[in-house]
Write a protein that holds these residues in place. Structure first.
Motif, short mmCIF file in Angstrom:
data_model
loop_
_atom_site.label_atom_id
_atom_site.label_comp_id
_atom_site.label_asym_id
_atom_site.label_seq_id
_atom_site.Cartn_x
_atom_site.Cartn_y
_atom_site.Cartn_z
N HIS A 33 0.84 -1.20 0.00
CA HIS A 33 0.00 0.00 0.00
C HIS A 33 0.87 1.25 0.00
CE1 HIS A 33 0.55 -0.87 4.35
NE2 HIS A 33 0.65 0.44 4.44
N PHE A 34 0.32 2.31 -0.57
CA PHE A 34 0.97 3.62 -0.65
C PHE A 34 0.10 4.62 0.10
CE2 PHE A 34 2.81 1.23 -3.95
CZ PHE A 34 3.98 1.83 -4.38
N ILE A 35 0.67 5.29 1.07
CA ILE A 35 -0.03 6.33 1.82
C ILE A 35 0.41 7.69 1.27
CG2 ILE A 35 -0.46 7.34 4.09
CD1 ILE A 35 0.24 4.64 5.30
N VAL A 36 -0.54 8.47 0.79
CA VAL A 36 -0.25 9.70 0.06
C VAL A 36 -0.91 10.88 0.78
CG1 VAL A 36 -0.34 10.87 -2.18
CG2 VAL A 36 -0.23 8.36 -2.07
N SER A 37 -0.16 11.94 1.02
CA SER A 37 -0.77 13.15 1.59
C SER A 37 -1.59 13.86 0.52
CB SER A 37 0.32 14.08 2.13
OG SER A 37 1.16 14.52 1.09
N THR A 38 -2.63 14.54 0.93
CA THR A 38 -3.57 15.15 -0.02
C THR A 38 -3.86 16.59 0.37
OG1 THR A 38 -5.57 14.54 1.20
CG2 THR A 38 -4.66 12.89 -0.31
N LEU A 39 -4.51 17.29 -0.54
CA LEU A 39 -5.01 18.64 -0.30
C LEU A 39 -6.50 18.68 -0.56
CD1 LEU A 39 -2.27 20.81 -2.11
CD2 LEU A 39 -2.51 20.44 0.34
N ASN A 40 -7.16 19.58 0.12
CA ASN A 40 -8.57 19.87 -0.17
C ASN A 40 -8.59 21.05 -1.13
OD1 ASN A 40 -11.24 20.83 -0.19
ND2 ASN A 40 -11.59 20.14 1.90
N PRO A 41 -8.87 20.84 -2.42
CA PRO A 41 -8.76 21.94 -3.39
C PRO A 41 -9.66 23.11 -3.08
CG PRO A 41 -9.80 20.01 -4.37
CD PRO A 41 -9.30 19.59 -3.03
N ASN A 42 -10.86 22.87 -2.57
CA ASN A 42 -11.79 23.98 -2.27
C ASN A 42 -11.26 24.83 -1.12
OD1 ASN A 42 -13.46 23.00 -4.25
ND2 ASN A 42 -14.68 21.78 -2.82
N ARG A 43 -10.89 24.19 -0.02
CA ARG A 43 -10.45 24.93 1.17
C ARG A 43 -9.12 25.62 0.93
NH1 ARG A 43 -8.75 21.06 5.65
NH2 ARG A 43 -6.94 21.05 4.27
#
Length: 349
Positions: free
Chosen positions: A259-269
């Motif tokens: 498995h790959f754990i990837v950090s993300t962004l909330n594009p709206n916020r």
């Protein structure tokens, strides 16, 4: 630690090492009584990849623990560049088995490769880095939203995007998924061809979404996952909560998982919070994950009509004006006759 991997499973291990090498430069080996794990982390600490091989994956699995130790795990760390060259080519056609040996407190991990022909045994001693244990603190299935589909489906989705695209934005609803290579509301890039792909819930093996959400993350780990899954004919799962929290890309097999754990962004916020500044470094602390992400982000200029702004002047036209600028300068300067003195004739007559 004394583990033997049979020839038919060496292909899986080889492809796993090559997939992890696309993420990080260091690899952690952790072994307990049930499994052997390989873990790596990229330099910016935004992607973590971990593979687990169960006892059934090995033809022999012998782990000797120190009874007096509190931690019942054997841990060591290697340079990826020292391990990767050993797993090039079709090793499953050449090797009869691969043995991994490690003695506690030793400075080396020993890999013994037994070839099928000529009774050749190649022994590789890999020097360890300083002992260190990597704590992730998140489980692959901790999110409330789960998507599960074939590697073919995800590969067809990926083919819709350009190789130059670095990020993907997913808009997930209870009945469909929309994938884009741009964020709605961001300033349009004249050099970018906008791509939008819509998939219905029925195209997935499992589509369990509790909350509608938008999520943005890097395409590189997704490309790595799809390539790995296709080579071994595995399905791909996506587990997540919402933008800004970790997303997990996972593949499972009865004898191993990765498995790959990837950090993300909330594009709206994140787009709205950066509008007030021309350049804002966004700092995101991933929940329940020992990863700190610093993403330089330039605030977009929001155009409510969502129209492309006028293209900037091309570098070529600017260079032409610079090179030929003297052609536009006046070349004749009218003399000031009043300032000149009248001189007499030079002849005596």
């Amino acid at each position: 630690m004394n583990c033997i991997i049979p020839g038919q499973n060496i292909k899986i291990l080889s492809k796993t090492i090559n997939a992890l090498a696309k993420i990080g430069d260091e690899i952690y080996l952790e072994a307990d009584l049930d499994k052997l794990e390989f873990t790596t982390l990229n330099m910016s600490k935004t992607v973590c990849s971990q593979s687990s091989f169960l006892k059934s994956f090995f033809s022999s699995y012998d782990i000797k623990m120190n009874d007096s130790a509190d931690d019942k795990t054997i841990t060591c760390k290697l340079f990826m560049k020292s391990l990767l060259p050993l797993f090039k080519g079709n090793l499953e056609k050449k090797l009869e088995f691969l043995r991994i040996e490690y003695e506690t407190e030793s400075d080396f991990v020993i890999l013994k490769m037994k070839y099928k022909y000529d009774q050749i045994m190649m022994i590789h001693k890999l020097r360890l880095m300083d002992s260190e244990k990597l704590s992730i603190g998140i489980t692959p299935n901790s999110g409330m939203n789960n998507l599960y589909g074939s590697s073919t489906l995800f590969n067809q989705l990926l083919m819709m995007f350009n190789l130059s695209d670095n990020e993907i934005t997913l808009e997930i609803m209870n009945s469909r998924l929309v994938a884009r290579n741009y964020c709605i509301g961001a300033a349009p890039n004249p050099k970018l061809m906008r791509v939008e792909v819509k998939l219905s819930a029925g195209e997935f093996i499992k589509f369990d979404v509790e909350n509608d959400t938008n999520i943005n993350f890097a395409l590189k780990p997704l490309r790595t996952v799809i390539s790995f899954a296709e080579s071994l004919n595995l399905h791909i799962g996506i587990n997540f909560d919402s933008g800004g929290k970790p997303l997990t890309l996972l593949m499972k097999h009865p004898t191993f998982s990765i498995h790959f754990i990837v950090s993300t962004l909330n594009p709206n916020r994140d787009l709205q919070s950066s509008m007030a500044s021309t350049s804002l470094p966004l700092t995101q602390i991933v929940d329940n994950l020992n990863i700190s992400t610093v993403v330089p982000y330039e605030s977009p200029i929001i155009n409510t009509d969502d129209k492309f702004s006028q293209s900037p002047e091309s570098p070529r036209s600017k260079r032409v004006k610079l090179v030929f600028s003297r052609c536009y300068e006046p070349t004749f300067v009218e003399p000031d006759l009043a300032a000149q003195e009248n001189l007499g004739n030079s002849d005596s007559e």
